[in-house]
Design a protein around this motif. Sequence first.
Motif, PDB file in Angstrom:
ATOM      1  N   PRO A   1      11.733  -1.809  -3.929  1.00 52.33           N
ATOM      2  CA  PRO A   1      10.444  -1.161  -3.247  1.00 52.33           C
ATOM      3  C   PRO A   1       9.721  -2.214  -2.727  1.00 52.33           C
ATOM      4  O   PRO A   1       9.766  -3.522  -2.985  1.00 52.33           O
ATOM      5  N   LEU A   2       8.727  -1.751  -1.836  1.00 48.08           N
ATOM      6  CA  LEU A   2       7.901  -2.480  -1.312  1.00 48.08           C
ATOM      7  C   LEU A   2       7.071  -3.184  -2.153  1.00 48.08           C
ATOM      8  O   LEU A   2       6.226  -4.238  -1.642  1.00 48.08           O
ATOM      9  N   GLN A   3       6.489  -2.464  -3.114  1.00 49.98           N
ATOM     10  CA  GLN A   3       5.782  -3.178  -4.235  1.00 49.98           C
ATOM     11  C   GLN A   3       6.322  -4.505  -4.650  1.00 49.98           C
ATOM     12  O   GLN A   3       5.476  -5.605  -4.794  1.00 49.98           O
ATOM     13  N   SER A  45       0.923  -1.189  -0.054  1.00 47.70           N
ATOM     14  CA  SER A  45       0.085   0.133  -0.025  1.00 47.70           C
ATOM     15  C   SER A  45       1.029   1.242   0.052  1.00 47.70           C
ATOM     16  O   SER A  45       0.314   2.333  -0.411  1.00 47.70           O
ATOM     17  N   PHE A  46       2.023   1.121   0.315  1.00 41.83           N
ATOM     18  CA  PHE A  46       3.009   2.395   0.572  1.00 41.83           C
ATOM     19  C   PHE A  46       3.398   2.920  -1.024  1.00 41.83           C
ATOM     20  O   PHE A  46       3.580   2.009  -1.886  1.00 41.83           O
ATOM     21  N   GLU A  47       3.631   4.028  -0.953  1.00 41.10           N
ATOM     22  CA  GLU A  47       3.918   4.698  -2.407  1.00 41.10           C
ATOM     23  C   GLU A  47       5.565   5.159  -2.086  1.00 41.10           C
ATOM     24  O   GLU A  47       5.976   5.839  -1.358  1.00 41.10           O
ATOM     25  N   LEU A  48       6.329   4.812  -3.177  1.00 43.70           N
ATOM     26  CA  LEU A  48       7.744   5.031  -3.203  1.00 43.70           C
ATOM     27  C   LEU A  48       7.815   6.488  -3.604  1.00 43.70           C
ATOM     28  O   LEU A  48       7.442   6.820  -4.840  1.00 43.70           O
ATOM     29  N   THR A  90       1.855   7.532   4.288  1.00 40.78           N
ATOM     30  CA  THR A  90       1.480   6.552   3.230  1.00 40.78           C
ATOM     31  C   THR A  90       2.466   6.187   2.126  1.00 40.78           C
ATOM     32  O   THR A  90       2.322   5.548   1.223  1.00 40.78           O
ATOM     33  N   SER A  91       3.528   7.048   2.188  1.00 42.15           N
ATOM     34  CA  SER A  91       4.780   7.136   1.408  1.00 42.15           C
ATOM     35  C   SER A  91       5.982   6.560   2.193  1.00 42.15           C
ATOM     36  O   SER A  91       5.934   6.582   3.388  1.00 42.15           O
ATOM     37  N   TYR A  92       7.083   6.584   1.212  1.00 37.81           N
ATOM     38  CA  TYR A  92       8.366   6.041   1.963  1.00 37.81           C
ATOM     39  C   TYR A  92       9.602   6.259   1.097  1.00 37.81           C
ATOM     40  O   TYR A  92       9.295   6.593  -0.117  1.00 37.81           O
ATOM     41  N   SER A  93      10.758   6.263   1.656  1.00 37.92           N
ATOM     42  CA  SER A  93      11.907   6.525   0.816  1.00 37.92           C
ATOM     43  C   SER A  93      12.773   5.304   1.045  1.00 37.92           C
ATOM     44  O   SER A  93      12.629   4.741   2.263  1.00 37.92           O
ATOM     45  N   ALA A 114      17.114   0.127   3.649  1.00 37.00           N
ATOM     46  CA  ALA A 114      16.116   0.407   4.679  1.00 37.00           C
ATOM     47  C   ALA A 114      15.190   1.540   4.052  1.00 37.00           C
ATOM     48  O   ALA A 114      15.384   2.017   3.137  1.00 37.00           O
ATOM     49  N   ALA A 115      14.072   1.298   4.519  1.00 33.94           N
ATOM     50  CA  ALA A 115      12.758   2.143   4.350  1.00 33.94           C
ATOM     51  C   ALA A 115      12.453   3.164   5.415  1.00 33.94           C
ATOM     52  O   ALA A 115      12.614   2.667   6.531  1.00 33.94           O
TER      53      ALA A 115
END
Length: 253
Positions: free
Chosen positions: A128-130, A61-64, A97-100, A91-92
């Motif tokens: 990426p988490l996707q 669900s998170f957006e890069l 709802t977003s991340y780097s 690492a994230a």
Amino acid sequence: MADMDPADTSSDMDSCGTKLFGTPAPNTGLSSDQCGPTCGCPGLEKVGTIPTPEMIANVGSFELNAPFEEILEDPYQMPAPDPAPEGTVCAALIEGTSYSLQTFSSTEVALSDGYIVTHFGACGACSPLQDLAVYMENPDLTTPVRECGLKSISDGEEAARECIRDLGFTEPCAQIWFYNTRHTRQECLEPCLLNLNAPYHEEDGSLNECILCDEVKSGDVFKAVAGRTRRNTGLPSALCRPCQEVSVLEHQY
């Protein structure tokens, strides 16, 4: 917070039996006595992540914030990238709802900066988490990716790319998977045709000749470019691996 256990190559780990790390599927060719999501010495076991549907949905669900660039040139036509120094992690940093994503020299440095380790080794096209969600949802990617690769022969390379993309990968991750399948087809065609319908493993636990050829001929470039693999992410898969090759961590985002 991530609970880390870097890959252990010690003789102590080797002495605790021969059970492989993975999750046997119908095509694996091994029993649960030979391969399972827990391996290693009593008290020092490596326990892989068994994803739940809720975990997979959350991870995906998170957006890069800054997606990776597309891979427009075949990395197998270039010198293989140098492996990351020992201790390196990807690492994230979760922000709503977003991340780097960022590569760190160690777990300790990543955690001190407020990041969550998502896999060992440097970040890459499949970090990426996707892509993590795709790995979690599909413990057996060997068969679907191989079927996509065969589309290159029957329907052309763009059909193969689209097939891999449709598995849910980000575009750069789908691209390195495509280049991997193409390179393996070029280097390993004969053993792969001979083992097209064979189990992934021989009875003694070793990989069949096709998958072993892929590992030897295509593995180093794939791992360097992709960043994330099931082994450095702590995810058991239908390809069962020696315990000392696996690094486990707890995925809580």
